[in-house]
Design a protein around this motif. Sequence first.
Motif, PDB file in Angstrom:
ATOM      1  N   ILE A  60      14.541   7.281  18.406  1.00 29.13           N
ATOM      2  CA  ILE A  60      15.670   7.991  17.690  1.00 29.13           C
ATOM      3  C   ILE A  60      15.689   8.390  16.505  1.00 29.13           C
ATOM      4  O   ILE A  60      15.725   9.581  15.836  1.00 29.13           O
ATOM      5  N   VAL A  61      14.490   7.955  15.091  1.00 28.81           N
ATOM      6  CA  VAL A  61      14.078   9.673  14.939  1.00 28.81           C
ATOM      7  C   VAL A  61      12.962  10.646  14.829  1.00 28.81           C
ATOM      8  O   VAL A  61      13.425  11.511  14.557  1.00 28.81           O
ATOM      9  N   ALA A  62      12.609   9.864  16.213  1.00 30.07           N
ATOM     10  CA  ALA A  62      12.377  11.456  16.733  1.00 30.07           C
ATOM     11  C   ALA A  62      12.926  12.627  17.026  1.00 30.07           C
ATOM     12  O   ALA A  62      12.943  13.682  17.563  1.00 30.07           O
ATOM     13  N   SER A  63      13.533  11.949  18.151  1.00 30.29           N
ATOM     14  CA  SER A  63      15.060  12.840  18.900  1.00 30.29           C
ATOM     15  C   SER A  63      16.056  13.070  17.590  1.00 30.29           C
ATOM     16  O   SER A  63      16.803  13.743  17.902  1.00 30.29           O
ATOM     17  N   VAL A  77       7.954   7.582   4.504  1.00 38.24           N
ATOM     18  CA  VAL A  77       8.239   6.205   6.164  1.00 38.24           C
ATOM     19  C   VAL A  77       7.231   6.474   6.904  1.00 38.24           C
ATOM     20  O   VAL A  77       6.048   6.223   7.194  1.00 38.24           O
ATOM     21  N   PRO A  78       7.758   7.488   7.597  1.00 37.29           N
ATOM     22  CA  PRO A  78       7.294   8.286   9.199  1.00 37.29           C
ATOM     23  C   PRO A  78       6.114   8.928   9.455  1.00 37.29           C
ATOM     24  O   PRO A  78       5.060   8.285   9.480  1.00 37.29           O
ATOM     25  N   GLN A  79       5.774   9.176   8.116  1.00 37.50           N
ATOM     26  CA  GLN A  79       4.913  10.229   7.893  1.00 37.50           C
ATOM     27  C   GLN A  79       3.364   9.032   7.753  1.00 37.50           C
ATOM     28  O   GLN A  79       2.701   9.373   8.120  1.00 37.50           O
ATOM     29  N   TYR A  80       4.380   8.773   6.561  1.00 36.25           N
ATOM     30  CA  TYR A  80       3.103   7.424   6.449  1.00 36.25           C
ATOM     31  C   TYR A  80       2.495   6.580   7.393  1.00 36.25           C
ATOM     32  O   TYR A  80       1.164   6.447   7.321  1.00 36.25           O
ATOM     33  N   ILE A  81       3.035   6.374   8.632  1.00 32.17           N
ATOM     34  CA  ILE A  81       2.997   5.129   8.844  1.00 32.17           C
ATOM     35  C   ILE A  81       2.567   5.572  10.116  1.00 32.17           C
ATOM     36  O   ILE A  81       0.776   4.920  10.931  1.00 32.17           O
ATOM     37  N   ASP A 107       0.226   8.375   9.985  1.00 35.25           N
ATOM     38  CA  ASP A 107      -1.265   8.695   9.104  1.00 35.25           C
ATOM     39  C   ASP A 107      -1.623   7.501   9.120  1.00 35.25           C
ATOM     40  O   ASP A 107      -2.925   7.597   8.688  1.00 35.25           O
ATOM     41  N   TYR A 108      -1.402   5.986   8.336  1.00 35.59           N
ATOM     42  CA  TYR A 108      -2.016   4.988   7.790  1.00 35.59           C
ATOM     43  C   TYR A 108      -2.336   4.074   8.520  1.00 35.59           C
ATOM     44  O   TYR A 108      -2.895   3.076   9.112  1.00 35.59           O
ATOM     45  N   ALA A 109      -0.769   3.796   9.636  1.00 36.31           N
ATOM     46  CA  ALA A 109      -0.324   2.246   9.649  1.00 36.31           C
ATOM     47  C   ALA A 109      -0.335   2.175  11.424  1.00 36.31           C
ATOM     48  O   ALA A 109       1.138   1.489  11.498  1.00 36.31           O
ATOM     49  N   TYR A 110      -0.573   3.775  11.802  1.00 37.63           N
ATOM     50  CA  TYR A 110       0.735   3.378  13.656  1.00 37.63           C
ATOM     51  C   TYR A 110      -0.061   2.174  14.542  1.00 37.63           C
ATOM     52  O   TYR A 110       0.662   1.775  15.244  1.00 37.63           O
ATOM     53  N   HIS A 111      -1.386   1.672  13.654  1.00 42.43           N
ATOM     54  CA  HIS A 111      -1.673   0.979  14.800  1.00 42.43           C
ATOM     55  C   HIS A 111      -0.452  -0.586  14.562  1.00 42.43           C
ATOM     56  O   HIS A 111      -0.944  -1.385  15.790  1.00 42.43           O
ATOM     57  N   LEU A 112       0.188  -1.038  13.292  1.00 37.39           N
ATOM     58  CA  LEU A 112       0.901  -1.724  13.461  1.00 37.39           C
ATOM     59  C   LEU A 112       2.054  -1.457  15.064  1.00 37.39           C
ATOM     60  O   LEU A 112       2.610  -3.165  14.415  1.00 37.39           O
ATOM     61  N   THR A 113       2.174  -0.722  14.799  1.00 36.27           N
ATOM     62  CA  THR A 113       2.969  -0.932  15.487  1.00 36.27           C
ATOM     63  C   THR A 113       3.070  -1.616  17.830  1.00 36.27           C
ATOM     64  O   THR A 113       4.312  -1.402  18.067  1.00 36.27           O
ATOM     65  N   ASN A 114       1.615  -1.697  17.802  1.00 35.61           N
ATOM     66  CA  ASN A 114       1.017  -2.188  18.677  1.00 35.61           C
ATOM     67  C   ASN A 114       1.980  -3.841  18.116  1.00 35.61           C
ATOM     68  O   ASN A 114       0.503  -4.586  19.538  1.00 35.61           O
ATOM     69  N   LYS A 167       0.764  -1.587   0.115  1.00 40.13           N
ATOM     70  CA  LYS A 167      -0.313   0.284   0.180  1.00 40.13           C
ATOM     71  C   LYS A 167       1.087   1.150  -0.467  1.00 40.13           C
ATOM     72  O   LYS A 167       0.628   1.775  -0.639  1.00 40.13           O
ATOM     73  N   PHE A 168       2.054   1.019   0.915  1.00 37.85           N
ATOM     74  CA  PHE A 168       3.196   1.926   0.735  1.00 37.85           C
ATOM     75  C   PHE A 168       3.645   2.683  -1.044  1.00 37.85           C
ATOM     76  O   PHE A 168       3.047   3.227  -0.800  1.00 37.85           O
ATOM     77  N   MET A 169       3.965   1.691  -1.236  1.00 39.96           N
ATOM     78  CA  MET A 169       4.346   1.628  -2.386  1.00 39.96           C
ATOM     79  C   MET A 169       3.863   2.344  -3.714  1.00 39.96           C
ATOM     80  O   MET A 169       3.551   3.166  -4.328  1.00 39.96           O
TER      81      MET A 169
END
Length: 851
Positions: A807-810, A837-841, A843-850, A776-778
Amino acid sequence: MSNSKEAKARIKINKMLEDSGWRFEDDKNGRGNIQLEPGVKYAELGDDFENETHGFIDFLLLDKDGRALVVVEAKREAVDPLSAKEQARNYARNVGARFVILSNGNIHYFWDTKHGNPDTISRFPTQDSITQYEKYTPNPAELVQTVVDENYIVSTQIPTFATDPAFLDKTTRVEFLKTNKLKQLRPYQVQAIKALQASAQSGNQRFLFEMATGTGKTLISAAVIKLFLKSGNARRVLFLVDRLELEDQAKKAFVHYLGKDYRCVVYKENKDSWANASIVVSTIQTFLAGDRYKKEFSPTDFELIISDEAHRSIGGNSRAVFEYFVGYKLGLTATPKNYLRGFDAEGADSQREYERRLLIDTYKTFGCEAGTPTFSYDLEKGADEGYLIKPTIVGARTNITTELLSEEGYAVHTLTENGETVDEIFNERHYERKIFNKETNIAMCKALIDNGLYDPVAKKLGVDLFGKTIVFAVSQNHAAGLTNILNKIAYEKWPEQYSESNFAMQVSSQVADAQQMTINFANNRLGGQTSRPEGYDTSKTRVAVTVGMMTTGYDCQDLLNIALMRPVFSPTDFVQIKGRGTRKWQFEYNDYQNDPITESKEKFKFFDFFATCDYFENEFDYDEKIEIPFNYYPPTTGPDDADVSADGTGVVGDEPIGAKGPIDLATGDALATLSETPEGVIMRIDREGFKRAVEEDVLGNEKLKNMWENGDTEEAENFAQKQIFDKPKYFLNLDRIKRIFGVDRRITVKEFLQVAFGEKESFETKDELLESEWVKFMEVNPVDQVHYEPVKMFFKAYVTDEKVREIVASRQIGRFSTESSFNSDEYTKLNGFKTAVPQYIHDYAYHLTNL
């Protein structure tokens, strides 16, 4: 007008009354205690008793003081006696009788008009029994309202426990309970009692507990018995078992749990005084012998009947005993019905169909026609909650058994009397009756000794002491041969300790005192006490070799190994055998000179030499009718024993194999493969219970089904979470579903419902979800060939590794080199994708981090 059918019915009823000691006229045994309608004498009764001009001419049974006790309402053979229920109720009310018997000469009902519904009976109660029964005044409200908590049994064992300082102090409570041998109810055991109370509140008088081996069904039975006796809903309880060792085991348990308040006896030891006890324990066989239950008992002698291992103790003729008595009925079984669906009565000629019939009869008997027990608690749930142990499967095969288990089978080269040679093919099912190879048995026994678990306390003291083990053999002769081999191996390995040939003992039905041997093995007294380690309280005999004993209900908690040295095609046998090792245990040693040693049993090994686990995992059809080839006989029936030659090296079958003569199996054999599953694996036969939970609680719930089909997915999710998950019947929840399906991530209620309702075949793995999201990202962020690999790696790392996101956030990129799963060199190759990549995740896929 004469009517032969009416006369026949009256004659039958008259005889049943007389057989139970009721008298129409005064005689040497006492005054007449059957009263007819005033003005009618026994000798004047005509054939057409339903239409006599005198009105009521049915029978009124009197007590010893001449008071109305029972109304007997008689109907013609062609009439259902229940049709006279209201007529009899009015008559009983008018004459002041509490009890009614409805009969047409063939079908008979006993009815306590103050409690419950008419129960079928096969014999009329005696005057003494019904007089005693009259003192029974059930109180269903008290049964339902009684509070049962974890200390329900403890309060009987030590009534003052709640004020004892050692109990009040949490730091000494465990030791207080242990020292006084007090038994607290576990949470699921309390839930089982509450489920029974809820069922009783709905008007049910029959209950079924389906609980895995090792979950304490005897302790639960003790709590149920106390509940009924203390609430006045029973005066006397009958506890039925199907084996002698269970009879003794149950009696001792009930004396220990309830002895201070209630007397418990074994019937055969107290034939003249059993009526003075509150709890009567007996084998079903004792009651069946010579129809003793009919001759020595009245249907009203017990108000609560409990059937241990119900699918066995009420099967066939045994059910007649169970149904003979009126009152509440409770069945206990460790054998679930979920894998025996689709019963075909027309083809009930295989072991599978026989077991279907037993189990389906069991569920019907206890009012569970839909296959839903009153309470269910399986191995998986017990293991998850820390009460049971899942088996570690040791799959071992010799050269010969490998061939037997192959599709081609095992070829045997046989020389006939004519000098011709014949090659014949056999598979694993033939091993049970046709093949017995000494070298194969040696290989299996060596594999067991070399790979089995050893006693953990002895190991800590530097002593090799093989863990207590049960070996299941094909037959009596096979058991004898295996016992001899095991003793020879033990002597070679530990000559000083096992010079008396008592490392292993045959414990089977043909061995004298076999029942006592099973008890001694459980109590660590079989063969005497071990000399190494000195003073350690465990048996010298480490292995019990059996055929059909030591399965159902046998309790030996310190068992560390189970070995199937025969094929098993019966799911019932398989569940029972496997269940022998699931109980937890604390091994203890105290020489009073050093610090005590304690080791917990956290594992047991299940040796499978004939791929039985594979069979029930991959081949056994859990839904369709299945025919077991080769006329499988249960090992306890006996035909197997005749097929094995006395020397243990050949075979004498019912029909000669090959042209003539026994098969020559003098070839060598050795262990070919051995593998172990990870500890705590869940087997398919245990997972099948989950199917039933989905079928009944989810697909069978019309309200939930309508929500889902109407597109109200959010409402359906909330309903499932609140109304279905974590209920005591199946304890369905997301964690359990995740373990059953082997999912490596968190799952949602919505995903579960999608799988349950067939919208998805199964749950995607974590990697499958990531791959799907990457695609979906691609679609919105095309990645060229140069950047494809590093961007994809970064995408997955950002989702799965919290450290990468931090690390990316800091913006402390240097930390990639030492602290995360993503490489700093790769990060420099991302170019514009560092932010895409961070922006997409986010916005659309942050639920996957859990996940």
